[in-house]
Design an enzyme around this catalytic site. Structure first.
Site, short mmCIF file in Angstrom:
data_model
loop_
_atom_site.label_atom_id
_atom_site.label_comp_id
_atom_site.label_asym_id
_atom_site.label_seq_id
_atom_site.Cartn_x
_atom_site.Cartn_y
_atom_site.Cartn_z
N LYS A 146 0.84 -1.20 0.00
CA LYS A 146 0.00 0.00 0.00
C LYS A 146 0.87 1.25 0.00
O LYS A 146 0.65 2.18 -0.79
CB LYS A 146 -0.93 0.00 1.22
CG LYS A 146 -1.86 1.21 1.27
CD LYS A 146 -2.74 1.19 2.50
CE LYS A 146 -1.97 1.66 3.73
NZ LYS A 146 -2.85 1.86 4.90
N ASP A 164 -6.71 1.17 1.13
CA ASP A 164 -6.79 1.40 2.57
C ASP A 164 -8.16 0.92 3.05
O ASP A 164 -8.91 0.28 2.30
CB ASP A 164 -6.55 2.88 2.91
CG ASP A 164 -7.74 3.77 2.55
OD1 ASP A 164 -8.60 3.34 1.73
OD2 ASP A 164 -7.82 4.89 3.08
#
Length: 276
Positions: A146, A164
């Site tokens: 991420k 997220d």
């Protein structure tokens, strides 16, 4: 070389998408892209909310953003960036001094350890510079997939999807995926949305999750995606009730975009902090 996992979109729509029970794979792709276009119109201000001026600063900020808010990180980083301007500076940092600076972000000992090791790794492997490839970024201390996508998309202009909590929640609500694993979601959404839009899509979905499509009670009746969302009705559909749930500085503009009277949005909603 980093071997990217391969995932294929399921032929049948996600279980949550009963409103689109007969939707074909092509239909889902078209709907997803139309929703992405509407999100672009709804959130023209979407952007990376971490403050930075160079790739190293963004990498550090993303490491610090774990388990805290971007607002909190942005309060800490000006002093941190002024003191540590290079990978060498992080590698040679005094641990106690850095822990004191990072304390407000939480988990400050672990974050200090990650930043010192990050500086050391950049010196040892990349001449002190942040690499521009995902497979190299994810091997660095404190940087997962991420974080790597955030860096690539916002510092280097390389398209990437940042999954997220908001992105995971909304893509499931949208009926784009029926999946909780972030890596699988990333690859499944990548098959739906054109590559050039990946980075900005991530920002727009996150903004929508913070301002409109809240976890507990989404503002369904004041949402520009209402006609295309299989989860419509999860929150109140009546305009007055939904308008009160909008949050952030553009709350009244969001109401207008959804065809709702902006006067229904209370001042408190405009001033309310967005969902973290």
């Amino acid at each position: 070389m980093f071997a990217a996992p391969t995932y294929s979109l399921p032929v049948t729509p996600p279980a949550s998408a009963s409103r689109y029970a007969g939707e074909t794979l092509l239909g889902r792709k078209r709907r997803a892209r139309k929703m992405a276009r509407v999100l672009a119109e709804t959130h023209p201000d979407a952007h990376c909310e971490l403050d930075f001026t160079n790739p190293l600063e963004l990498a550090v900020a993303t490491v610090l953003s774990a388990q805290t808010t971007d607002v909190r990180v942005n309060q800490v980083t000006p002093e941190l960036f002024a003191k540590y301007r290079s990978a060498a500076a992080y590698a040679a940092a005094d641990r106690a001094e850095m822990e004191t600076l990072l304390r407000p972000t939480g988990f400050f000992r672990a974050k200090t350890d990650s930043l010192i090791k990050l500086g050391q790794a950049l010196l040892d492997r990349h001449d002190g510079q942040l690499p521009r490839k995902l497979d190299e970024l994810v091997k660095l201390p404190g940087i997962g997939r991420k974080t790597a996508n955030v860096i690539l998309g916002n510092a280097f202009g390389v398209p990437g999807i940042t999954v997220d909590t908001h992105f995971r929640r909304l893509t499931n609500r949208f009926g784009w995926v029926d999946e909780e694993d972030p890596v699988k979601i990333e690859f499944l959404v990548a098959e739906l949305i054109e590559k050039r839009d990946w980075t900005m899509l991530s920002h727009r979905v996150i903004f929508h999750g913070r301002r409109v499509c809240h976890a507990r009670k989404p503002a369904c009746g004041a949402c520009t995606l209402a006609s295309m969302c299989p989860a419509y009705g999860t929150g109140p559909t009546e305009a007055a009730a939904a308008a009160k749930l909008l949050k952030g500085p553009r709350a009244r503009e969001l109401a207008v975009a959804a065809g709702v009277d902006p006067d229904l949005v209370p001042v408190a909603a405009v001033l309310a902090p967005e969902e973290p």
